[in-house]
Structures are given as C-alpha cells and as structure tokens.
Design an enzyme around this catalytic site. Structure first.
Site, short mmCIF file in Angstrom:
data_model
loop_
_atom_site.label_atom_id
_atom_site.label_comp_id
_atom_site.label_asym_id
_atom_site.label_seq_id
_atom_site.Cartn_x
_atom_site.Cartn_y
_atom_site.Cartn_z
N TYR A 119 0.79 -1.03 -0.08
CA TYR A 119 -0.02 -0.13 -0.10
C TYR A 119 0.88 1.29 0.08
O TYR A 119 1.78 1.34 0.68
CB TYR A 119 -0.85 -0.19 1.29
CG TYR A 119 -1.63 1.16 1.43
CD1 TYR A 119 -3.09 1.08 1.09
CD2 TYR A 119 -1.34 2.44 2.01
CE1 TYR A 119 -3.87 2.21 1.00
CE2 TYR A 119 -2.14 3.42 2.23
CZ TYR A 119 -3.45 3.42 1.48
OH TYR A 119 -4.30 4.51 1.81
N GLU A 207 -3.86 7.26 -4.14
CA GLU A 207 -3.78 5.84 -3.19
C GLU A 207 -3.43 4.69 -4.19
O GLU A 207 -4.03 4.54 -5.22
CB GLU A 207 -5.04 5.72 -2.36
CG GLU A 207 -4.92 4.53 -1.61
CD GLU A 207 -6.42 4.21 -1.02
OE1 GLU A 207 -7.32 3.95 -1.72
OE2 GLU A 207 -6.35 4.28 0.30
#
Ligand code: ADP
Ligand code: MG
Length: 398
Positions: A119, A207
């Site tokens: 991530y 993101e």
C-alpha cells in the site's frame, strides 16, 4: 473531485509511474478490441466505478457466488463473458453501500503475476499541514482495517514543503515496504512520480493499493486519485475527466447554480445563506426533535434564480415534508430575498409547509411581501421560533 482508475493510471503514467498497459471500454465490443491490443495471454477486466473494494464486491443482477468487479481472463472469450457480466449491472462493494453503482465503463489491462502487494498513498495531513506519505507492506487490503488491527504496519512520513521530496523519503518508503536492491530503487522512483503528480495536479489524495511486485518489477495495479475541487480551474484537462454519473444528481444540479448542497437523511428541507447559519439551522432542527433533509447554502449573493433552483432541488427530494428558509439579509436585502421566495414558491407550486425566518436589512419590507403574497407561508421571528414551527408542521398527523 474524483476520477476513474483508468484515468488515474493514465495521469500517473505521465508523471513516470510504472503502470501496466490497458485501455478503457464502454461496450463489450470495445472491451474485446482493447484486449486484442494487449499482448495477453492474461488480461484483467476491471469495472470502473468511483469506489474501491471492487474485487471483493458482487453484482446485484448475477447469481450469488458469482465473481466480483475485478476478474482475470485467460482468453478473448473470457474477456467478452466478464464484460457482459459487468456492463450495465450494479456492483455492490463495501464502499458503495447496499444500493451499489451501475457499471458503465470497463478497463482492460495486462494481467500480471503478483509476488507481493503493498500500500502506498499520498495525502494532505491536516495536523502537520504537510503532504504525508503512507506506506504499508499489507497491500490489497482495506487500509483502515490494517491501521486498526496492526497499526505498526502502517508507516507515515511527512514532507517539509521547504525542501520538497528528498532522497531519504524514497529510502524510507522502500524500507517500510521491506524492499531492497533494484526494487528499493523502483520504490523511490514511484514515490517521486507520485509526489510530482500530487503537486502538479493539485491532488488531495493519491492511493496505490496494491503496488505490486511482479518478478523484477514494481507496478501500480490500482490507483485512486482525488483532487482539490477549488483548484480545478487551473486544470481544465483534469476537470474534463469528471464523470457526472458517479455523483449525486441533486448535488450536480446544485453545483450548476453554485449552491453548496449535501443531501442528508431527514425530512426538513433547509435553505440558508452562509455555511455557519446553515450548520446552526441544522442543529436547532435536531434540538427540536427532527432531522434536516439537506445542507444547503445559497451563498451571499442569492438571486431569484438561485433561490428558485434551490427550491426545486429541495422539493425534488421525496423525503422532504417541510421547508425551513433561514436567511440573513446582509449584502442581500430581505425584500429582494422575499421576492425571490414568493416567485420561486409560485413557480414550483409548493405542496409542503414553508416556514421563513428573515432578519437583517429591510426586514420589515421583506416580511410584508411574504404576508401579502397570498401564499401559505408561515413567518417566524427568530431561529428558535422557526425551528419549532417547522417541526410542529412536519410532525402533524396527516
Ligand atoms: P479494488 O481495490 O477495487 O478491489 P484492485 O484494482 O485493487 O480493485 O483489484 C483487486 C485485486 O485484484 C488486487 O489486489 C490484485 O490482487 C488483483 N489485480 C488487480 N489488477 C491486477 C492485474 N493487472 N493483474 C493481476 N492481478 C490484478
Ligand atoms: Mg485496490
């Protein structure tokens, strides 16, 4: 303002992020054509909606147990079958709520063999007033859940605006993800690309989940980018990427008239000028035991057209059982506002009770206009009085 994954990936690629090849498709035929332009023999068909969790989502129209909105395809026939399953159907994910979102666009991209998923995100950290990098070795999962269960696996670094991104940031990201050698260098490169994209587009959030290792390569497999709506005038090319079908139709309508409107769950429609007064109005409705149906700030220069548009938007919500207008005539005089309210109420043939509280410049003339309008407008003297009156009207047994 948000954009689709395929748009985000095209944008990030321009700033140097490593994105696998892919093409958007609006129909099953286009999806197959898109797949033919890619090398194969593994493709991924991805539903494009402004919500995450697509992979684990399900389609309302398909039998239980069917696959979600991100599917691998090993042949052009499979690309076709998956595209048929997705287009025009409603995808429900943890982020869409029960009503789900209709899939109108697909993204066909190269399928890659994933060794591990990470991530990596950039956002504006309000506490420090800086851009923050968030990195976690737990990719492909709900990051809120990771932060809740294993906070030590979520690493945050902030960037000093005076120096900008420094080489140590890239090294910190690589270390947080547990990468070494060439992969560490690639992690630093991705971080630089994201930072350039963040500044260059006035993004509010980027993101990447997952950022994946595939053999010797680090790849952006999913991307979500949001922008500062107030800066979009500086980026007409990005503003064009806005997909109105992804937004609440009433909020889209409101934005045309420059009205700040947010739909809420209650049954009392509110029309107010000024965000502070709007918040106070919502609070006092709640204090009197009812709930606002919306937040609506008509702004300082509320013209008759704006007031009419605001009325129409409020009344198009079937949940609205009554309207409370609470306007302070400052720059705008109360008589002008009253004329606007009367004209608008006549134009939209109002069929729910309307309580109006006016205060400020020319309030006497304004109240006279309302009283002489022949409309069943209930006048109120102050905020408390107004809230009590509209709640009493709405709560009356029919
Ligand atoms: P969402 O977050 O909406 O579920 P993603 O794009 O993250 O959608 O896809 C979900 C999962 O599907 C990823 O975590 C990854 O494991 C897999 N996936 C996504 N894109 C690819 C791809 N190009 N090749 C192989 N697997 C992929
Ligand atoms: Mg994802």
């Amino acid at each position: 303002m948000n954009i689709h994954e395929y748009q985000a990936k095209e944008l990030l690629a321009k700033f140097g992020a490593p994105v696998p090849a892919g093409h958007a498709a609006m129909s099953v035929e286009e999806a197959v054509e898109a797949a033919k332009k890619l090398p194969g023999p593994l493709w991924v068909v991805k539903a494009q909606i402004h919500a995450g969790g697509r992979g684990k989502g399900h389609f309302k129209e398909l039998p239980e147990g069917s696959k979600g909105g991100v599917r691998l395809a090993k042949s052009l026939e499979e690309v076709e079958a998956h595209s048929k399953d997705m287009l025009g159907n409603t995808l429900v994910t943890v982020q869409t709520g029960e009503e789900g979102k209709e899939v109108q666009r697909l993204y066909i991209t190269d399928g890659v063999d994933i060794d591990s998923e990470f991530y990596l995100a950039m956002l504006v950290d309000r506490a420090t007033g800086r851009i923050a990098i968030v990195a976690s070795p737990e990719g492909g999962m709900d990051i809120e859940q990771v932060a809740h269960d294993t906070p030590e696996k979520v690493h945050t670094f902030t960037i000093d605006p005076a120096t900008g991104l420094m080489p140590h940031h890239g090294r910190s990201v690589a270390a947080a993800l547990g990468l070494t050698g060439s992969l560490a260098k690639q992690a630093a490169k991705v971080t630089t690309a994201l930072y350039k994209a963040f500044l260059g587009t006035d993004a509010s959030q980027i993101e990447i989940n997952p950022l994946a290792v595939s053999g010797d390569d680090l790849l952006v497999l999913d991307a979500k980018v949001g922008f500062d709506g107030n800066a979009m005038f500086r980026h007409p090319d990005i503003a064009e990427l806005r997909d109105l079908t992804e937004e609440d139709p009433m909020e889209v309508e409101a934005s045309k008239y420059d009205l700040a409107y947010i739909k809420l769950d209650g049954d009392i429609g509110c029309m107010v000028n000024g965000a502070g007064l709007a918040m106070a109005t919502m609070d006092i409705i709640k204090l009197n035991g009812a709930f606002p149906a919306n937040f609506l700030d008509v702004g300082g220069g509320a013209s008759k057209e704006k007031v009419t548009a605001a009325f129409k938007i409020i009344l198009s919500d079937p949940a609205v059982k009554g309207i409370l207008v609470n306007i302070f005539g400052g720059i705008m005089r109360c008589d002008t506002i009253a004329e606007g309210i009367v004209a608008a109420a006549k134009e939209v043939d109002l069929d729910v009770p309307l309580v109006v509280r006016l205060e400020g410049t020319n309030v006497k003339q304004g109240k006279d206009i309302l009283a002489n309008s022949g409309l069943p407008i209930i006048a109120a003297d102050d905020l408390g009085d107004a809230a009590r009156k509209i709640v009493a009207e709405v709560k009356q047994p029919a």
